[in-house]
Design an enzyme around this catalytic site. Structure first.
Site, PDB file in Angstrom:
ATOM      1  N   CYS A   1       1.010  -1.096   0.038  1.00 59.21           N
ATOM      2  CA  CYS A   1       0.079  -0.165  -0.136  1.00 59.21           C
ATOM      3  C   CYS A   1       0.774   1.225   0.077  1.00 59.21           C
ATOM      4  CB  CYS A   1      -1.067  -0.166   1.067  1.00 59.21           C
ATOM      5  SG  CYS A   1      -2.423   1.053   0.985  1.00 59.21           S
TER       6      CYS A   1
ATOM      7  N   GLU B   1      -1.034  -8.379   5.252  1.00 64.15           N
ATOM      8  CA  GLU B   1      -0.905  -9.061   6.963  1.00 64.15           C
ATOM      9  C   GLU B   1      -2.321  -8.736   7.381  1.00 64.15           C
ATOM     10  OE1 GLU B   1      -0.413  -6.042   5.190  1.00 64.15           O
ATOM     11  OE2 GLU B   1      -0.894  -4.254   6.382  1.00 64.15           O
TER      12      GLU B   1
ATOM     13  N   HIS C   1      -3.377  -5.445   1.341  1.00 62.83           N
ATOM     14  CA  HIS C   1      -2.706  -6.007   2.613  1.00 62.83           C
ATOM     15  C   HIS C   1      -2.752  -7.238   2.903  1.00 62.83           C
ATOM     16  CE1 HIS C   1      -2.355  -1.607   4.010  1.00 62.83           C
ATOM     17  NE2 HIS C   1      -3.348  -1.502   3.445  1.00 62.83           N
TER      18      HIS C   1
END
Lengths: 232, 80
Positions: A86, A205, A203
């Site tokens: 990002c 994560e 993302h």
């Protein structure tokens, strides 16, 4: 394997990345402050999401001149593994470590939701645990993810298999309707020529634990760990 | 010395904010508007340089930081 998560003023996904590496992957991890100038002790660097330097001027434009970025650039040029997520992707673009630039989303608002992504190239350090054509469900959260690049470079990216992830429908179809932000050619993630630098808007994560609704992001982490271990 | 820098989206580069504003102007009845591009206007004060040096320095500032040549053009105005 030792990860370094680079922290800029205004980063806000560094703790999520640290948590996944430490508690889910169970690998070594440090925060790397933006003032640091030596990153040689890491096996992989993560540039996390957020709003580095308030995203003033342009996303990533000021962060790219942080002291740590010179070290990151040297590390990347030497073949070191670097993933920009990002805002981290935007910083890699501004730093010229990946080609292209980000425009505002065509819808003009911040988009925060799960998207489907087709793995276009599964023989990279970042996707070797996936299969080509596999669809990953991972969230995006950004206002400037409308990727653009000149026609010649786009062709190079296509021909060299450097488009790694594209926005798609749940069945893997890539179309205008499955493009959340207007990104050229539905591009969600690209690599440099050496495939050691990877930038992506989604993302991983935030999709690495079942409790968060998806573990599809694990493919990225497992791939880079397998790549590292395979190389010894 | 007062310096003005105008940064605008390059011709051919999509400008979502400009497009939305164009649509809004048209809906207000301003039918004569055929294109809107939205950029940035940056003002700076420079000390200890003459106009020629300022020109070169500001050019470099634009190329390195103030504008992104992939998506933006810039124009510099320097006032005594």
């Amino acid at each position: 394997m030792k990860f370094g998560v680079v922290v800029f003023p205004g980063s806000n996904c560094e703790m999520d990345c640290y948590h996944v590496i430490d508690k889910v992957l169970r690998e070594e991890v440090d925060y790397v402050w933006h003032q640091e100038t030596d990153v040689s002790r890491y096996d992989c660097l993560v540039l996390p999401g957020g709003f580095s330097y308030g995203d003033y001027l342009r996303c990533g434009a000021i962060a790219r001149f942080s002291p740590v970025m010179e070290a990151v650039a040297d590390y990347a040029r030497g073949g070191g593994l670097v993933i920009g997520i990002c805002n981290g992707f935007q910083i890699l673009l501004e730093a010229g470590l990946l080609p292209g630039a980000m425009l505002r989303n065509t819808c003009l608002h911040f988009i925060c939701r799960f998207v489907d992504l087709r793995v276009e190239n599964a023989s990279t350090p970042w996707t070797n645990a996936a299969e080509a054509g596999q669809v990953l469900r991972i969230p995006i959260a950004h206002n400037e993810g409308n990727y653009t690049v000149d026609a010649g470079t786009l062709r190079e990216l296509q021909e060299q298999g450097r488009i790694i992830l594209r926005y798609c429908a749940p069945d893997g179809t890539v179309s205008e309707e499955s493009n959340p932000n207007g990104a050229m050619d539905n591009i969600a993630g690209i690599c440099n020529e050496g495939f050691n630098v990877f930038g992506l808007m989604p993302h991983p994560e935030r999709a690495s634990e079942a409790v968060l609704g998806s573990t599809d992001g694990m493919v990225i982490w497992e791939s880079v760990m397998a790549h590292y271990r395979g190389r010894g | 010395m007062k310096v003005s820098v105008f940064v605008s989206p390059k011709q051919g580069v999509l400008d979502p904010a400009g497009q939305a504003t164009l649509g809004s102007l048209k809906s207000l009845g301003f039918d004569e508007v055929s294109d809107v591009r939205i950029g940035k206007y940056i003002t700076m004060r420079l000390e200890g340089v003459d106009a020629e040096q300022a020109e070169a320095r500001v050019q470099e500032m634009c190329e390195r930081l103030l504008a992104n040549p992939i998506i933006e053009d810039f124009k510099v105005e320097i006032e005594g």
